[in-house]
Scaffold this active site. Structure first.
Site, mmCIF file in Angstrom:
data_model
loop_
_atom_site.group_PDB
_atom_site.id
_atom_site.type_symbol
_atom_site.label_atom_id
_atom_site.label_comp_id
_atom_site.label_asym_id
_atom_site.label_seq_id
_atom_site.Cartn_x
_atom_site.Cartn_y
_atom_site.Cartn_z
ATOM 1 N N GLY B 185 64.368 -5.953 -35.009
ATOM 2 C CA GLY B 185 64.005 -6.426 -36.345
ATOM 3 C C GLY B 185 65.123 -6.322 -37.363
ATOM 4 N N TRP B 234 57.595 -3.491 -31.241
ATOM 5 C CA TRP B 234 58.228 -2.336 -30.604
ATOM 6 C C TRP B 234 57.350 -1.100 -30.458
ATOM 7 C CZ3 TRP B 234 59.397 1.875 -33.960
ATOM 8 C CH2 TRP B 234 59.335 1.586 -35.320
ATOM 9 N N ASP B 295 60.553 -3.288 -45.359
ATOM 10 C CA ASP B 295 60.670 -2.864 -43.960
ATOM 11 C C ASP B 295 59.446 -2.071 -43.497
ATOM 12 O OD1 ASP B 295 61.673 -2.553 -41.432
ATOM 13 O OD2 ASP B 295 63.299 -1.187 -41.976
ATOM 14 N N ARG B 322 52.137 1.527 -42.074
ATOM 15 C CA ARG B 322 53.354 2.041 -42.707
ATOM 16 C C ARG B 322 53.359 1.812 -44.229
ATOM 17 N NH1 ARG B 322 59.162 1.194 -39.655
ATOM 18 N NH2 ARG B 322 60.525 1.274 -41.456
ATOM 19 N N ASN B 381 54.735 6.154 -39.323
ATOM 20 C CA ASN B 381 55.711 5.305 -38.648
ATOM 21 C C ASN B 381 55.246 5.061 -37.230
ATOM 22 O OD1 ASN B 381 58.441 4.274 -37.680
ATOM 23 N ND2 ASN B 381 58.929 4.694 -39.805
ATOM 24 N N TRP B 456 57.927 13.167 -38.027
ATOM 25 C CA TRP B 456 58.379 12.103 -37.113
ATOM 26 C C TRP B 456 57.699 12.237 -35.757
ATOM 27 C CZ3 TRP B 456 60.517 7.714 -38.248
ATOM 28 C CH2 TRP B 456 61.272 7.606 -39.437
#
Lengths: 280, 524
Positions: B185, B234, B295, B322, B381, B456
């Site tokens: 992307g 993804w 994004d 997101r 995320n 994360w």
């Protein structure tokens, strides 16, 4: 005007960041574009906007330094001419936190013009005596209790070995008289994961059994916090063992020297700090 | 050797045949972890109860396995009948004895030096079908490996990596199709989702996530901008066997931050797609963030639950996006049912009755930088949420982090970074995070467990009443799934950037996660 779309296509195409072409060719390409762009009139307001967006977080909104070097100097040691400055902005400085920033040639020219305007400001003439300032630093002001030069001194505050390069006299004077006004910013360059926070956050804790500690945060996670106290000792706490945990955002652990040093003495200390250029 | 021992040996084949039916009925074999999310519905939930709220405090590492690569180790292991199959960065695979952690075989791939990845040469896991494993690679191949030996059965080119394509996603197998998405992307690729015959590697269909001329949705791209429209795929999707629909999220349009060259909604970027897995035909789509300039990829695991919404039974799909909103859609029709922020956001006044955001003016990237919550990395995320049928709660690892977005030059060169802007941190504003439990049907927060920094790593819930999560500072921890109370923690010494799983070995329950460059397996 939006500088991104208002560019002539020919100029745009010169800024070609292909990862496969070798760095030297790329440098020549970029510098050629820069020279060409320099014939355009750089736009001062664009330069200021770009500087605030990309540079100010480290170099300070007035360019007089922070985590990054003080740019309000007649001669920038790494960037004696505009081409060198263009190269540094475009490619960053490997091995340092200075990142690369891709801009159009005109944007680059505008930023460079803006950076150079800092150095053209009437420079401050230092009235203080650096040698006397050094004595004050060690004795009366007792700066070495918290600050180190070449690894000698205290650990609570920032290292001052190269502070004369990083900070302007104006900034140093303000830090001495009004420390809260100039706390080093943290979280400025984005970090995906932080190993050690790079600020000097003052924290105060009260343990479950009533003991109180004040100091600078060294590190923190979800479950614990490590604090350096005024004597330089590390105090480590599990948060579940604390009754209170205060983070004094905006408060510096450093005391004000407004009433400790006379006006002349203050200028002496500033002169001494400006003389600390990092050379051993 | 007794006859009984030999018989036992044959009745417990060391290498199992994993059928699509076994994956569909994964709750019947809770000791295995047969697909990326544990089941087709995207729950990341283990029905195992041996490790529970009463004894989790005694959990300790049983073995560790260290990799020999400096890229992030983001794999979700598959656990199949006593063997863990893991991927390792950049695009390797290893089979580990689940009892001891000893490798049984290793597939090591030589990577060309000029692969294009935005954010590290990583891989998030394998898929299994029969006795074949499927691995996507950073040089955009799909590789089929013999799960008994790691030998290559086939190796096909999915896309030309030199134009910016790569694969980091764990594929899934639906019936006899290996479904695999694509990354890139940040390189102005044209995104797609592919299906390959598990047996031969022959491509059965491709769904372009950016419609070409004459296709519906093409009109949402100005001029030629569709050619570099990105919308990558993804993160692994989910599958509803009854409706026979595959649910897959898409990422940002290209270029990321400068929307000027691509006027329009930019379908199907930042969307959830419902696709027929046999034909690749689109049944419906829902776009979370039309004309995205921040994004905010919609690359998330969609969670498929049969719920009661407004008193009516509904087949829903839940997504914590997101863009910091939690969404509930009817997964048969794509109808928008609910949308609510689960993390701080400053870009939308709210969502209208069709789920379209009502924008706050002045939040687009600018030359001088525009501060927005959530920041570039979003309210969450790629890492997985979790849904527990036991508590009926949706668990999300939430990020509270603003960034400043700025504009750059939208100049495209094949195979080069094509983001046209960027982001910076906000001086003096310390980001944080939390594990949040939401009512699945209402999106209402039931509890939260605060984290020092924006996480994360994804979550695992279990029938033992637990939610496992992790921190950037290296902690793996267990919370009470009902209350969010901390029950156990362990400091691994490396940041957690993956998704935990649970499995049985020798009849004992284990929990596994990567941290830093190590796979940790915990047991009582």
């Amino acid at each position: 005007m939006t500088p991104l779309t208002g560019e002539p296509a020919a100029l745009q195409s010169r800024l070609n960041f292909r990862s496969s072409i070798n760095m030297r060719n790329l440098a020549i390409l970029v510098l050629l574009s820069f020279q060409c762009a320099a014939q355009n009139q750089p736009a001062p307001d664009v330069g200021e906007k770009l500087f605030l967006a990309h540079c100010a977080v480290c170099h300070g909104p007035k360019g007089d330094g922070g985590k990054g070097t003080n740019l309000a100097q007649h001669r920038l040691p790494r960037a004696p001419d505009d081409e060198a400055l263009a190269r540094i902005i475009t490619f960053g400085i490997p091995g340092t936190e200075m990142p690369l920033t891709r801009m159009t040639p005109q944007q680059l020219a505008s930023v460079i013009a803006y950076v150079r305007s800092f150095g053209r400001m009437p420079s401050e003439s230092l009235t203080g005596d650096a040698q006397r300032g050094g004595e004050l630093y060690r004795d009366k002001a007792n700066c070495a209790q918290c600050h180190a030069i070449h690894g000698r001194g205290g650990t609570l505050g920032p290292e001052l070995t190269g502070v004369g390069v990083r900070r302007s006299p104006r900034y140093l004077r303000e830090s001495l008289t009004d420390p809260d006004a100039a706390i080093p910013d943290s979280f400025s360059s984005y970090k995906k994961i932080t190993l050690i926070p790079d600020n000097f956050l003052q924290v105060r804790v009260v343990t479950a059994d009533g003991r109180r500690f004040t100091g600078a945060r060294v590190n923190e996670d979800t479950f614990s916090i490590q604090v350096r106290d005024a004597a330089g000792r590390i105090q480590s706490f599990f948060k579940e063992d604390l009754r209170e945990l205060h983070k004094d955002w905006g408060k510096s652990p450093m005391p004000s020297y407004r009433d400790v040093l006379s006006r002349t003495e203050l200028e002496d200390v500033v002169a001494y700090l400006v003389s600390l250029r990092g050379e051993p | 050797v007794s006859v009984r021992a030999v018989a036992a040996l044959f009745s417990l084949p060391l290498v199992a045949q994993v059928s699509s039916e076994r994956i569909r009925n994964s709750e019947r074999e809770p000791g295995n972890w047969l697909t990326y999310s544990g089941n087709y519905q995207g729950y990341r939930y283990s029905p195992l109860v041996q490790i529970n709220t009463l004894n989790v405090a005694r959990l300790k590492p049983v073995w560790m396995y260290q990799i020999n690569d400096l890229n992030q180790f983001e794999t979700t292991p598959l656990a199949v009948d006593g063997v863990l199959y893991i991927s390792e960065p950049p695009s390797n695979a290893t089979a580990l004895d689940a009892r001891t952690g000893r490798p049984l075989w290793a597939y090591r791939r030589t990577m060309p030096p000029d692969v294009r990845v935005c954010c590290g040469q990583v891989n998030r896991g394998l898929a299994i079908f029969g006795d074949t494993l499927f691995l996507g690679t950073v040089d955009a191949h799909l590789v089929a490996l013999d799960s008994r030996t790691g030998h290559v059965r086939w190796d096909i080119v999915v896309a030309d990596y030199k134009t910016g394509y790569s694969i980091t996603v764990a594929p899934i197998v639906v019936k006899e199709n290996v479904i695999v998405g694509i990354s890139g992307g940040e390189y102005g690729i044209r995104g797609f989702l592919d299906a390959y015959a598990a047996e031969t590697g022959k491509r059965n269909w491709r769904f372009w996530t950016v419609p070409g001329p004459g296709e519906p949705g093409h009109e949402t791209w100005a001029g030629e901008s569709w050619k570099t429209g990105s919308a990558p795929t993804w993160v692994t999707g989910s599958y509803d066997a009854e409706l026979n629909l595959l649910y897959w999220g898409t990422g940002n349009p290209g270029p990321n931050y400068n929307g000027e060259p691509r006027e329009g909604d930019n379908l199907y970027a930042n969307s959830l797609l419902a696709i027929n897995p046999d034909t690749g035909e689109l049944k419906w789509h829902f776009q979370f963030t039309p004309h995205d300039v921040h994004d905010w990829d919609a690359n998330h695991v969609p969670v498929l639950v049969d719920a009661t919404v407004g008193g009516k039974p509904r087949k829903v799909v839940a997504v914590a996006n997101r863009n910091s909103f939690y969404y509930l859609l009817d997964r048969a029709t794509g109808e928008f049912l609910l949308g609510k922020p689960y993390a701080q956001q400053t870009w939308a006044k709210g969502l209208d009755d069709r789920g379209r955001p009502v924008l706050v003016p002045g939040k687009s990237p600018s030359l001088e930088g525009t501060m927005v919550y959530p920041g570039l990395h979003g309210g969450t995320n790629w890492f997985s949420p979790s849904y527990s049928p036991q508590t009926d709660l949706f668990y999300v690892a939430a990020r509270e982090e603003a960034t400043s977005f700025y504009l750059g030059l939208p100049e495209y060169h094949v195979g080069n970074f094509f983001t046209a802007g960027g982001f910076r941190g906000i001086p003096g504003l310390e980001p944080s995070g939390a594990v949040r439990a939401l009512e699945l049907e209402a999106g209402k927060k039931v509890w939260e467990f605060p984290l020092h920094s924006p996480p994360w790593t994804g979550l695992l819930s279990t029938a033992g009443g637990l939610v496992f999560g992790g921190t950037n500072e290296g902690h793996f921890f267990a919370l009470d799934a009902k209350t969010g109370r901390l029950l156990w923690r362990f400091s691994t010494g490396g940041p957690l950037q993956a998704n935990p799983i649970s499995f049985l070995c020798d009849g004992r329950q284990f929990v596994a996660t990567t941290a830093g460059h190590t796979l940790f397996v915990f047991g009582e």
